[in-house]
Design a protein around this motif. Structure first.
Motif, short mmCIF file in Angstrom:
data_model
loop_
_atom_site.label_atom_id
_atom_site.label_comp_id
_atom_site.label_asym_id
_atom_site.label_seq_id
_atom_site.Cartn_x
_atom_site.Cartn_y
_atom_site.Cartn_z
N ASP A 157 -40.90 -23.65 -3.18
CA ASP A 157 -42.35 -23.55 -3.08
C ASP A 157 -42.78 -22.12 -2.78
OD1 ASP A 157 -45.04 -25.09 -2.70
OD2 ASP A 157 -44.89 -23.82 -0.91
N ALA A 158 -42.06 -21.45 -1.89
CA ALA A 158 -42.46 -20.11 -1.47
C ALA A 158 -41.98 -19.03 -2.43
CB ALA A 158 -41.93 -19.82 -0.07
N PHE A 159 -40.69 -19.09 -2.81
CA PHE A 159 -40.08 -18.00 -3.58
C PHE A 159 -39.75 -18.39 -5.02
CE2 PHE A 159 -39.03 -17.08 0.90
CZ PHE A 159 -39.56 -15.80 1.01
N GLY A 160 -39.77 -19.66 -5.34
CA GLY A 160 -39.55 -20.10 -6.71
C GLY A 160 -38.12 -20.03 -7.15
N ASN A 161 -37.67 -18.85 -7.57
CA ASN A 161 -36.34 -18.63 -8.12
C ASN A 161 -35.43 -18.13 -7.00
OD1 ASN A 161 -37.53 -18.98 -10.86
ND2 ASN A 161 -38.52 -17.05 -10.34
N ALA A 534 -28.81 -6.11 -0.75
CA ALA A 534 -27.51 -6.63 -0.32
C ALA A 534 -26.80 -7.40 -1.43
CB ALA A 534 -27.70 -7.53 0.90
N ASN A 535 -27.57 -7.94 -2.37
CA ASN A 535 -26.98 -8.77 -3.41
C ASN A 535 -27.57 -8.39 -4.77
OD1 ASN A 535 -25.95 -10.75 -5.08
ND2 ASN A 535 -26.92 -12.47 -4.02
N PRO A 536 -26.90 -7.55 -5.53
CA PRO A 536 -27.45 -7.10 -6.82
C PRO A 536 -27.53 -8.21 -7.87
CG PRO A 536 -25.21 -6.28 -6.49
CD PRO A 536 -25.64 -6.88 -5.19
N ARG A 537 -26.97 -9.38 -7.60
CA ARG A 537 -27.05 -10.49 -8.56
C ARG A 537 -28.40 -11.20 -8.47
NH1 ARG A 537 -22.53 -14.65 -8.62
NH2 ARG A 537 -23.46 -15.00 -10.69
N LEU A 538 -29.17 -10.92 -7.43
CA LEU A 538 -30.49 -11.51 -7.32
C LEU A 538 -31.47 -10.78 -8.23
CD1 LEU A 538 -30.87 -12.09 -3.46
CD2 LEU A 538 -30.25 -13.77 -5.22
N THR A 539 -32.44 -11.52 -8.75
CA THR A 539 -33.46 -10.95 -9.63
C THR A 539 -34.83 -11.12 -8.98
OG1 THR A 539 -32.16 -11.52 -11.57
CG2 THR A 539 -34.49 -11.05 -11.92
N GLN A 540 -35.60 -10.05 -8.94
CA GLN A 540 -36.93 -10.11 -8.33
C GLN A 540 -37.85 -11.00 -9.16
OE1 GLN A 540 -39.08 -10.41 -6.00
NE2 GLN A 540 -38.72 -8.33 -5.18
N ASN A 541 -38.77 -11.68 -8.47
CA ASN A 541 -39.76 -12.49 -9.16
C ASN A 541 -40.66 -11.61 -10.04
OD1 ASN A 541 -39.07 -15.08 -8.25
ND2 ASN A 541 -40.22 -14.80 -6.34
N PRO A 542 -41.12 -12.12 -11.18
CA PRO A 542 -41.98 -11.33 -12.07
C PRO A 542 -43.21 -10.81 -11.34
CG PRO A 542 -41.26 -13.34 -13.17
CD PRO A 542 -40.82 -13.46 -11.73
N GLY A 543 -43.61 -9.59 -11.70
CA GLY A 543 -44.82 -9.00 -11.14
C GLY A 543 -44.58 -8.12 -9.94
#
Length: 545
Positions: A157-161, A534-543
């Motif tokens: 709900d808060a962060f989505g992905n 800390a974790n380059p495998r994470l992807t920022q949410n669009p925008g």
């Protein structure tokens, strides 16, 4: 007779254990026994004792700068105005209310740590229980999976992905999982464990995951499915709500207020709570977060409050403005003047502390540091130094008045209380389920049933005039009045496509109002910057790139 073990006493026991460990000074004590999986997880009581670590992860809900704060400050319910040199905090609070979210805002990092700390603890205990050759373990694993589903529901709900992690033994940094897959996982988990969970409402299940709590999570997934995955699921949301209402052991309390008193364990309405205790399970700090510094003398508190959280004026007026709430009249604030009119009063005004404030001995409370008043009304408080909490907010930055804003009084404040409150924190409540069923029925075209359900809530609120018609506008407004500061408002505004409407005074009186359209990237918070580093495998949410 089987011993009843309430999760509240487990949490208290954990607190006592921590105190005992801290108090020990002899580091060479002789060990007389050793707890292992083979000799400890033998009885229900021992399993429940271990479960306490997972439930104690919920203890971060009731304090400042975490998941509750980001949801409320990003809604039209709550704001923290900058009061001179107080509460600017590097602008992070203004960012939240103005919808200028930045990935380095520490509130997002705190919320992420809260969510994934709870998920990690659930994963650890599930792994431990799965190693046991014990028939008792299956039921407790189901309970932990339901609790983990709650944390993941909040996360999507808060962060989505977000990372989807269920293997406690994995050493590989997890990548980002699309919101659709997280939604599917939570739904699958709930579908599997709901039949395994207990149905009783008694001392053995208080503060623990039951069938009804898990059904409420699933109902909320379905209610927001169009936002989460693009496909509405109103009929499925209605089915879960009906099961809770018709088959669950819950009923509306005669008094709305009684769900939030200090000793609210007897509520017939509260489906799932976190049982705070001011001594042994602390962290419920609203008394500090919202009250004026001088309010210490009103309640004989052991510590000075922080004079922070306030209610947005327009939201307060939604309870008492006849144009928004037909048939309800009461104290309506116009600028700095209080007007009193006759008529029925919404009993949910108990949510707020407004008006002249007094010491415990009955004398007027004063603020000797009140801002000097000038003729513009922008820099000063005409009602000070005697303290009067005004729903009126002159601005949210840089010189918010110290007495401005209705204060959060939803939970009863204890005379002689500490910085920690002992009220049990309500996570799910029957009235939310009733209003959710009303919304699902409304969306499906059954407006007559929906109207009757909403009027049931209005009637309990204080014999208010019933609605004669139901619209999206008054349905959303009624949800707001009933569910104030229960961490549902941001979600509701997004679902009703009102999140960021022009009428919302994001910037107070200082700057042009910010508007964004439904579906904006701002409906998700950014993945916290420390997590990305800390974790380059994470992807920022669009925008947010």
């Amino acid at each position: 007779m089987k011993k009843i073990l309430n999760i509240k006493y487990v949490l208290i026991g954990l607190g006592l254990s921590c105190f005992t460990v801290i108090s020990c000074v002899d580091l060479e004590e002789e060990v007389f026994s050793q707890v292992t999986a083979d000799n400890f997880f033998q009885t229900d009581e021992e399993f429940i004792s271990a479960l306490g670590a997972a439930y104690s992860s919920l203890g971060g809900l009731g304090n400042h700068s975490g998941l509750w704060s980001i949801n409320e400050l990003a809604s039209d319910e709550i704001v923290i105005s900058t009061k001179g040199g107080d509460w600017f905090d590097g602008g992070v609070l203004l960012q939240l209310h103005q919808h200028e979210f930045l990935p380095d805002n520490p509130f997002f990092q705190n919320s992420w740590n809260f969510l994934f700390g709870g998920i990690n603890t659930c994963n650890r205990l599930i792994f431990s229980f799965e190693q046991l050759d014990n028939p008792n373990s299956a039921a407790f694993i189901g309970e932990l999976r339901a609790l983990r589903a709650l944390f993941y529901y909040w996360a999507l709900d808060a962060f989505g992905n977000v990372p989807l992690v269920t293997d406690f033994t994995s050493t590989e940094s997890p990548g980002t999982t699309p919101r659709q897959e997280v939604y599917n996982f939570v739904l699958s988990e709930l579908n599997e464990v709901i039949p395994l969970l207990p149905t009783a409402k008694d001392g053995t299940t208080y503060g623990r995951m039951t069938r009804w709590a898990a059904l409420t999570i699933r109902m909320k997934l379905y209610l927001n499915a169009e936002v989460y995955v693009g496909t509405p699921q109103w009929a499925l949301a209605a089915a879960d709500a009906e099961e809770i209402i018709n088959s669950g052991p819950y009923s509306l309390m005669p008094s709305y207020r009684d769900n939030f008193v200090i000793n609210n364990a007897g509520s017939t309405e509260n489906i799932f709570v976190y049982p705070y205790d001011k001594v042994f399970a602390g962290g419920f700090n609203w008394v500090m977060m919202t009250l004026h510094i001088a309010s210490q003398s009103t309640f004989n508190l052991t510590q000075q409050p922080w004079n922070g959280y306030q209610t947005v004026e327009e939201f307060y007026n939604s309870y008492v403005d006849p144009e928004i709430n037909p048939g309800v009249q009461g104290p309506v604030w116009k600028g700095l003047a209080l007007e009193q009119s006759e008529g029925t009063i919404d009993g949910r005004l108990s949510n707020f502390l407004v008006g002249p404030q007094f010491r415990a001995d009955g004398t007027r409370l004063e603020d000797p540091g009140v801002e000097p008043f000038d003729a513009t009304g922008r820099n000063g408080d005409p009602d000070g130094p005697p303290i009067t909490f005004m729903p009126y907010l002159n601005e949210i930055w840089p010189q918010g008045l110290r007495q401005a804003g209705a204060r959060i009084a939803k939970y009863e404040f204890e005379m002689g209380g500490t910085n920690n409150m002992s009220n049990d924190f309500v996570i799910f409540r029957l009235s939310d389920v009733i209003l959710s069923l009303a919304e699902a029925r409304f969306r499906l075209g059954n407006t007559a049933e929906a109207l009757a359900l909403v009027n049931q809530i209005r009637d309990r609120a204080g014999n208010l005039d019933p609605f004669t018609t139901l619209t999206e506008e008054n349905l959303l407004a009624e949800r707001g009045r009933e569910m104030y500061v229960e961490m549902t408002r941001r979600q509701d505004l997004i679902r009703f496509k009102k999140y960021g409407d022009a009428w919302w005074p994001f910037q107070g009186m200082n700057r042009p109002k910010r508007v964004h359209q439904p579906g904006s990237h701002l409906e998700l918070f950014p993945i916290p910057e420390p997590q990305l580093l800390a974790n380059p495998r994470l992807t920022q949410n669009p925008g947010y790139n």
